[in-house]
Design a protein around this motif. Structure first.
Motif, PDB file in Angstrom:
ATOM      1  N   SER A 133       0.869  -1.176   0.000  1.00  0.00           N
ATOM      2  CA  SER A 133       0.000   0.000   0.000  1.00  0.00           C
ATOM      3  C   SER A 133       0.901   1.219   0.000  1.00  0.00           C
ATOM      4  CB  SER A 133      -0.929   0.015   1.229  1.00  0.00           C
ATOM      5  OG  SER A 133      -0.192   0.183   2.420  1.00  0.00           O
ATOM      6  N   THR A 134       0.318   2.369  -0.321  1.00  0.00           N
ATOM      7  CA  THR A 134       1.117   3.591  -0.357  1.00  0.00           C
ATOM      8  C   THR A 134       1.713   3.943   1.007  1.00  0.00           C
ATOM      9  OG1 THR A 134      -0.211   4.424  -2.206  1.00  0.00           O
ATOM     10  CG2 THR A 134       1.092   6.026  -0.980  1.00  0.00           C
ATOM     11  N   PRO A 135       0.963   3.893   2.118  1.00  0.00           N
ATOM     12  CA  PRO A 135       1.573   4.178   3.422  1.00  0.00           C
ATOM     13  C   PRO A 135       2.712   3.226   3.779  1.00  0.00           C
ATOM     14  CG  PRO A 135      -0.820   4.290   3.585  1.00  0.00           C
ATOM     15  CD  PRO A 135      -0.513   3.726   2.241  1.00  0.00           C
ATOM     16  N   VAL A 136       2.558   1.941   3.463  1.00  0.00           N
ATOM     17  CA  VAL A 136       3.626   0.976   3.743  1.00  0.00           C
ATOM     18  C   VAL A 136       4.864   1.313   2.926  1.00  0.00           C
ATOM     19  CG1 VAL A 136       4.320  -1.446   3.500  1.00  0.00           C
ATOM     20  CG2 VAL A 136       2.074  -0.884   4.421  1.00  0.00           C
ATOM     21  N   LEU A 137       4.669   1.662   1.655  1.00  0.00           N
ATOM     22  CA  LEU A 137       5.797   2.015   0.797  1.00  0.00           C
ATOM     23  C   LEU A 137       6.527   3.244   1.316  1.00  0.00           C
ATOM     24  CD1 LEU A 137       7.436   1.651  -1.782  1.00  0.00           C
ATOM     25  CD2 LEU A 137       5.671   2.919  -3.008  1.00  0.00           C
ATOM     26  N   ILE A 138       5.772   4.268   1.712  1.00  0.00           N
ATOM     27  CA  ILE A 138       6.394   5.486   2.243  1.00  0.00           C
ATOM     28  C   ILE A 138       7.170   5.183   3.514  1.00  0.00           C
ATOM     29  CG2 ILE A 138       5.890   7.729   3.284  1.00  0.00           C
ATOM     30  CD1 ILE A 138       3.601   8.030   1.299  1.00  0.00           C
ATOM     31  N   THR A 139       6.598   4.358   4.385  1.00  0.00           N
ATOM     32  CA  THR A 139       7.287   3.995   5.625  1.00  0.00           C
ATOM     33  C   THR A 139       8.601   3.282   5.334  1.00  0.00           C
ATOM     34  OG1 THR A 139       5.164   3.780   6.784  1.00  0.00           O
ATOM     35  CG2 THR A 139       7.076   2.728   7.789  1.00  0.00           C
ATOM     36  N   LEU A 140       8.591   2.363   4.388  1.00  0.00           N
ATOM     37  CA  LEU A 140       9.814   1.645   4.020  1.00  0.00           C
ATOM     38  C   LEU A 140      10.868   2.603   3.474  1.00  0.00           C
ATOM     39  CD1 LEU A 140       8.334  -1.548   2.318  1.00  0.00           C
ATOM     40  CD2 LEU A 140       9.611  -1.465   4.466  1.00  0.00           C
ATOM     41  N   LEU A 141      10.459   3.551   2.644  1.00  0.00           N
ATOM     42  CA  LEU A 141      11.405   4.506   2.076  1.00  0.00           C
ATOM     43  C   LEU A 141      12.002   5.405   3.156  1.00  0.00           C
ATOM     44  CD1 LEU A 141       9.494   5.515  -1.183  1.00  0.00           C
ATOM     45  CD2 LEU A 141      11.492   4.043  -0.995  1.00  0.00           C
ATOM     46  N   VAL A 142      11.184   5.788   4.134  1.00  0.00           N
ATOM     47  CA  VAL A 142      11.693   6.616   5.236  1.00  0.00           C
ATOM     48  C   VAL A 142      12.709   5.828   6.061  1.00  0.00           C
ATOM     49  CG1 VAL A 142      11.061   7.783   7.376  1.00  0.00           C
ATOM     50  CG2 VAL A 142       9.645   8.070   5.344  1.00  0.00           C
ATOM     51  N   LEU A 143      12.378   4.585   6.365  1.00  0.00           N
ATOM     52  CA  LEU A 143      13.292   3.752   7.144  1.00  0.00           C
ATOM     53  C   LEU A 143      14.615   3.537   6.414  1.00  0.00           C
ATOM     54  CD1 LEU A 143      10.860   1.025   8.547  1.00  0.00           C
ATOM     55  CD2 LEU A 143      11.929   2.904   9.811  1.00  0.00           C
ATOM     56  N   ALA A 144      14.546   3.483   5.097  1.00  0.00           N
ATOM     57  CA  ALA A 144      15.756   3.232   4.320  1.00  0.00           C
ATOM     58  C   ALA A 144      16.615   4.473   4.136  1.00  0.00           C
ATOM     59  CB  ALA A 144      15.382   2.668   2.952  1.00  0.00           C
ATOM     60  N   GLY A 145      16.031   5.679   4.253  1.00  0.00           N
ATOM     61  CA  GLY A 145      16.771   6.863   3.845  1.00  0.00           C
ATOM     62  C   GLY A 145      17.159   7.852   4.920  1.00  0.00           C
ATOM     63  N   TRP A 146      16.785   7.627   6.182  1.00  0.00           N
ATOM     64  CA  TRP A 146      17.006   8.644   7.207  1.00  0.00           C
ATOM     65  C   TRP A 146      18.470   8.817   7.593  1.00  0.00           C
ATOM     66  CZ3 TRP A 146      19.351   7.357  11.822  1.00  0.00           C
ATOM     67  CH2 TRP A 146      19.407   5.994  12.139  1.00  0.00           C
ATOM     68  N   VAL A 147      19.304   7.819   7.317  1.00  0.00           N
ATOM     69  CA  VAL A 147      20.677   7.833   7.834  1.00  0.00           C
ATOM     70  C   VAL A 147      21.496   8.966   7.225  1.00  0.00           C
ATOM     71  CG1 VAL A 147      22.795   6.490   8.083  1.00  0.00           C
ATOM     72  CG2 VAL A 147      20.578   5.350   8.252  1.00  0.00           C
ATOM     73  N   THR A 148      21.348   9.218   5.936  1.00  0.00           N
ATOM     74  CA  THR A 148      22.150  10.254   5.276  1.00  0.00           C
ATOM     75  C   THR A 148      21.923  11.615   5.920  1.00  0.00           C
ATOM     76  OG1 THR A 148      22.087   9.061   3.166  1.00  0.00           O
ATOM     77  CG2 THR A 148      22.614  11.416   3.103  1.00  0.00           C
ATOM     78  N   SER A 149      20.664  11.997   6.076  1.00  0.00           N
ATOM     79  CA  SER A 149      20.354  13.285   6.690  1.00  0.00           C
ATOM     80  C   SER A 149      20.838  13.331   8.134  1.00  0.00           C
ATOM     81  CB  SER A 149      18.852  13.537   6.630  1.00  0.00           C
ATOM     82  OG  SER A 149      18.523  14.782   7.204  1.00  0.00           O
ATOM     83  N   ALA A 150      20.707  12.218   8.850  1.00  0.00           N
ATOM     84  CA  ALA A 150      21.138  12.179  10.255  1.00  0.00           C
ATOM     85  C   ALA A 150      22.646  12.378  10.370  1.00  0.00           C
ATOM     86  CB  ALA A 150      20.723  10.846  10.881  1.00  0.00           C
ATOM     87  N   ARG A 151      23.400  11.736   9.514  1.00  0.00           N
ATOM     88  CA  ARG A 151      24.866  11.856   9.581  1.00  0.00           C
ATOM     89  C   ARG A 151      25.326  13.273   9.253  1.00  0.00           C
ATOM     90  NH1 ARG A 151      27.293   6.403   6.694  1.00  0.00           N
ATOM     91  NH2 ARG A 151      27.349   5.094   8.567  1.00  0.00           N
ATOM     92  N   VAL A 152      24.776  13.861   8.196  1.00  0.00           N
ATOM     93  CA  VAL A 152      25.172  15.220   7.821  1.00  0.00           C
ATOM     94  C   VAL A 152      24.787  16.200   8.926  1.00  0.00           C
ATOM     95  CG1 VAL A 152      24.733  17.090   6.190  1.00  0.00           C
ATOM     96  CG2 VAL A 152      25.046  14.759   5.354  1.00  0.00           C
ATOM     97  N   THR A 153      23.579  16.063   9.464  1.00  0.00           N
ATOM     98  CA  THR A 153      23.131  16.949  10.534  1.00  0.00           C
ATOM     99  C   THR A 153      24.022  16.813  11.757  1.00  0.00           C
ATOM    100  OG1 THR A 153      20.838  16.819   9.759  1.00  0.00           O
ATOM    101  CG2 THR A 153      21.186  17.510  12.042  1.00  0.00           C
ATOM    102  N   ARG A 154      24.338  15.597  12.140  1.00  0.00           N
ATOM    103  CA  ARG A 154      25.212  15.353  13.306  1.00  0.00           C
ATOM    104  C   ARG A 154      26.562  16.027  13.112  1.00  0.00           C
ATOM    105  NH1 ARG A 154      29.324  11.658  13.442  1.00  0.00           N
ATOM    106  NH2 ARG A 154      30.102  11.017  15.505  1.00  0.00           N
TER     107      ARG A 154
END
Length: 275
Positions: A133-154
């Motif tokens: 479903s669309t919500p499941v897909l969005i959740t998976l994409l968020v789980l897969a992509g948060w690390v890059t932003s977290a590392r740069v921000t840190r």
């Protein structure tokens, strides 16, 4: 503003307006079937049918309507997933960089572990249990992509938390939340805007790939990936079915990457912003 940024913004605005307003203005239904009109070619070829300028698919559905409606789905997933990804990454990166210590080690260790885990395996396992479903897909994409932003921000937070204006705020009695929101968040905004821009293109591309594999949005909801999948077995007889979503997907990702490159150069103080 750089020329490349203006070109990319204009192109993306045109694509966005077309997919959002096109079906309403033209009165097109992407799900309407017309079997006698199936596999009609585009307007410049012999056998083209009036009212179907880009042709039809194997069920007689209008390809212009499906490409526009599919773009709405793909862009929605891309924008929402990218926004949530950056929001989670900024929050995690702010906490890790500001608090340091065991929080920093835990977050970065979790990020390293998460990157090492194959995304496709996670997607297949999750969709196999929960369903697509669309919500499941969005959740998976968020789980897969948060690390890059977290590392740069840190990294940025660690660099600026010792600056005079931050230390002055702490010395004046500012609370942790005040320091994070008023002094550190603006410092990471420009870098995360660039990350968000590139992330939109990546998310649109990943959504298209997952939908092509049957792991994305659930039919009959159209997306560029599902339309590509519809035409994969008809490349020799009805090549126009995968042509239009493929071209639109490619153009969208190229424009997003062009925008990201322009913004990155604009915010990079080492470059000439007037070039």
């Amino acid at each position: 503003m750089r020329t490349s940024v203006r070109i990319a913004l204009s192109g993306l605005a045109l694509i966005t307006l077309s997919v959002m307003l096109g079906p309403l203005v033209l009165g097109l239904d992407p799900l309407e079937q017309d079997l006698p009109a199936k596999l009609a070619p585009p307007f410049w070829m012999e056998g083209a049918l009036p009212g179907h300028p880009l042709g039809t698919d194997q069920l007689g559905r209008d390809l212009l309507a499906r490409v526009l409606a599919g773009g709405r789905t793909s862009l929605l997933v891309g924008f929402v997933a990218s926004t949530l990804t950056c929001a989670v990454g900024i929050l995690v990166g702010l906490l890790a960089g500001y608090l340091g210590g065991w929080v920093d080690r835990l977050v970065m260790g979790l990020g390293d572990l998460w990157i090492a885990f194959p995304f496709l395996v996670l997607a297949i396992a999750t969709i196999g249990v929960i369903g697509s479903s669309t919500p499941v897909l969005i959740t998976l994409l968020v789980l897969a992509g948060w690390v890059t932003s977290a590392r740069v921000t840190r990294t940025i937070v660690k660099q600026v938390r010792g600056e005079d204006y931050v230390m002055a705020a702490v010395g004046a009695g500012a609370g942790h939340l005040n320091v994070l929101t008023r002094h550190l968040t603006p410092a990471v905004a420009s870098a995360n805007l660039v990350i968000w821009t590139f992330s939109v293109g990546t998310m649109v591309l990943v959504e298209g790939g997952l939908s092509f594999l049957g792991l994305g949005v659930r039919p009959p909801t159209p997306s560029w990936g599902t339309i590509l999948n519809d035409g994969r077995e008809l490349l020799e007889t009805a090549w126009w079915i995968p042509l239009w979503p493929g071209l639109t997907l490619t153009l969208t990702v190229l424009l997003v990457n062009l925008l990201g490159d322009g913004l990155r150069d604009t915010f990079d103080v080492r470059t000439d912003n007037h070039a």
